[in-house]
Scaffold this active site. Structure first.
Site, PDB file in Angstrom:
ATOM      1  N   ASP A  59       0.841  -1.188   0.000  1.00 14.44           N
ATOM      2  CA  ASP A  59       0.000   0.000   0.000  1.00 14.44           C
ATOM      3  C   ASP A  59       0.885   1.251   0.000  1.00 14.44           C
ATOM      4  O   ASP A  59       1.875   1.311  -0.727  1.00 14.44           O
ATOM      5  CB  ASP A  59      -0.964  -0.068   1.199  1.00 14.44           C
ATOM      6  CG  ASP A  59      -2.052   0.976   1.195  1.00 14.44           C
ATOM      7  OD1 ASP A  59      -3.086   0.761   0.535  1.00 14.44           O
ATOM      8  OD2 ASP A  59      -1.871   2.013   1.855  1.00 14.44           O
ATOM      9  N   HIS A  77      -6.864  -6.810  -1.037  1.00  8.48           N
ATOM     10  CA  HIS A  77      -5.835  -5.778  -0.858  1.00  8.48           C
ATOM     11  C   HIS A  77      -4.953  -6.064   0.354  1.00  8.48           C
ATOM     12  O   HIS A  77      -3.731  -6.049   0.252  1.00  8.48           O
ATOM     13  CB  HIS A  77      -6.465  -4.394  -0.739  1.00  8.48           C
ATOM     14  CG  HIS A  77      -5.447  -3.296  -0.610  1.00  8.48           C
ATOM     15  ND1 HIS A  77      -4.526  -3.021  -1.607  1.00  8.48           N
ATOM     16  CD2 HIS A  77      -5.177  -2.423   0.392  1.00  8.48           C
ATOM     17  CE1 HIS A  77      -3.737  -2.020  -1.211  1.00  8.48           C
ATOM     18  NE2 HIS A  77      -4.116  -1.640  -0.004  1.00  8.48           N
ATOM     19  N   GLU A  84       0.347  -5.588  -3.517  1.00  9.35           N
ATOM     20  CA  GLU A  84      -0.712  -4.573  -3.562  1.00  9.35           C
ATOM     21  C   GLU A  84      -0.106  -3.182  -3.337  1.00  9.35           C
ATOM     22  O   GLU A  84      -0.443  -2.460  -2.396  1.00  9.35           O
ATOM     23  CB  GLU A  84      -1.803  -4.894  -2.547  1.00  9.35           C
ATOM     24  CG  GLU A  84      -2.808  -5.899  -3.054  1.00  9.35           C
ATOM     25  CD  GLU A  84      -3.640  -5.381  -4.222  1.00  9.35           C
ATOM     26  OE1 GLU A  84      -4.417  -4.435  -4.029  1.00  9.35           O
ATOM     27  OE2 GLU A  84      -3.514  -5.928  -5.341  1.00  9.35           O
TER      28      GLU A  84
END
Length: 300
Positions: free
Chosen positions: A109, A273, A133
């Site tokens: 992220d 995610h 992700e």
């Protein structure tokens, strides 16, 4: 079947950075393996992955400013917790921790943008990068599934304040909605804890989606991502791409693009995610194998 531990990993430690206390985990000895979370999580995200790396180095996981057990910024408002401000705090903490050379980065992220940025600035100090992700290229709204697109467009509108600061949407809906399994109450409470108080304490969870590089905005973040992307797509720096199936932000054309990066190993694990909450065993084992290979090649 994977057993999902609920207890945090390691003992929290604290350092003062620019007058604010920042929290981090720092366990073991040797060359640093640095795990960096994004929004709206904390070092807690890595609790079931870090044990797989024990004995392979110094395991470091920091809580971003305003997140996890790190202090909040005051005064707070729409201009706080920008990418640049988060970067300044994190990079100062990493400097204070004296990470040394032969660093392996494990990124997710917004932690990926921060880690890719740091690696681009310290190319000779990084031995390898594992990512999942991650923010690998600027995006367009067409890259987002319609159901998610509406929520993130909402965050970037005047409705963002009530969505995030009052209703805590990022923690209560986006987080559990991007995990295949259902988190236990105890696990959710770990993620809720930094954002229990409504209002500005929740500002980081809103500033982050407003900083996402989408359709050319914000320009400074788009430029930064293009800068590190240009390096990553040509460098022989060893990389481990942990592909999530079905995934959330590395899908479609972005997944095709990232597969073009050189000297990269890929594994696929179940997850949306927050893949660490669905496939910690597979992720931990793959990163451990990646690190062993790096250390072996370096003669360590």
């Amino acid at each position: 079947m994977t057993a999902f531990g609920v207890e945090p990993y390691g003992q929290p430690k604290y350092l003062e950075i620019a007058g604010k206390r920042m929290a981090y985990i720092d366990e073991g000895k040797g060359d640093a393996i640095v795990f960096q979370h994004g929004n709206p999580t904390s070092s807690y995200l890595w609790r079931n992955i870090m044990p797989h790396l024990e004995g392979l180095g110094r395991l470091v996981a920091c809580d971003l400013i305003g997140m996890g057990a790190s202090d909040k910024l005051s005064p707070s408002g729409p201009d706080r917790y920008s990418y640049g401000e988060q970067r300044d705090f994190l990079f100062a903490l990493w400097d204070a921790l004296d990470l040394g050379d032969h660093v392996v980065l494990v990124l997710h992220d917004w932690g990926s943008a921060l880690g890719f940025d740091w690696a681009n600035q310290h190319r000779d100090r990084v031995q390898g990068i594992a990512f999942m992700e991650a923010i690998v290229t600027p995006m367009t709204w067409a890259d987002w599934p319609p159901a998610v697109r509406g929520v993130f467009q909402g965050f970037r509108s005047p409705q963002g304040e009530p969505m995030a600061l009052e209703h805590n949407i990022f923690v209560e809906r986006v987080l559990p909605g991007a995990i295949l399994r259902q988190l236990s109450d105890e696990e959710m409470n770990h993620y809720r804890r930094p954002f229990v108080n409504g209002g500005e304490d929740r500002r980081p969870t809103l500033s982050w989606p407003r900083n996402l590089p989408i359709d050319g905005e914000p320009a400074e973040v788009v430029a930064l991502v293009n800068e590190y992307r240009s390096w990553l797509e040509e460098t022989d720096m060893p990389k481990l791409f942990i592909n999530a199936e079905p995934g959330a932000i590395i899908t479609g054309r972005i997944r095709d693009y990232v597969r073009s990066w050189p000297n990269q190993t890929e594994i696929t694990v179940p997850g949306v995610h927050f893949v660490q909450e669905d496939s910690p065993e597979e992720i931990g084992a793959a990163i451990a194998q990646f690190v062993r290979r790096l250390r072996s090649a370096a003669g360590v």
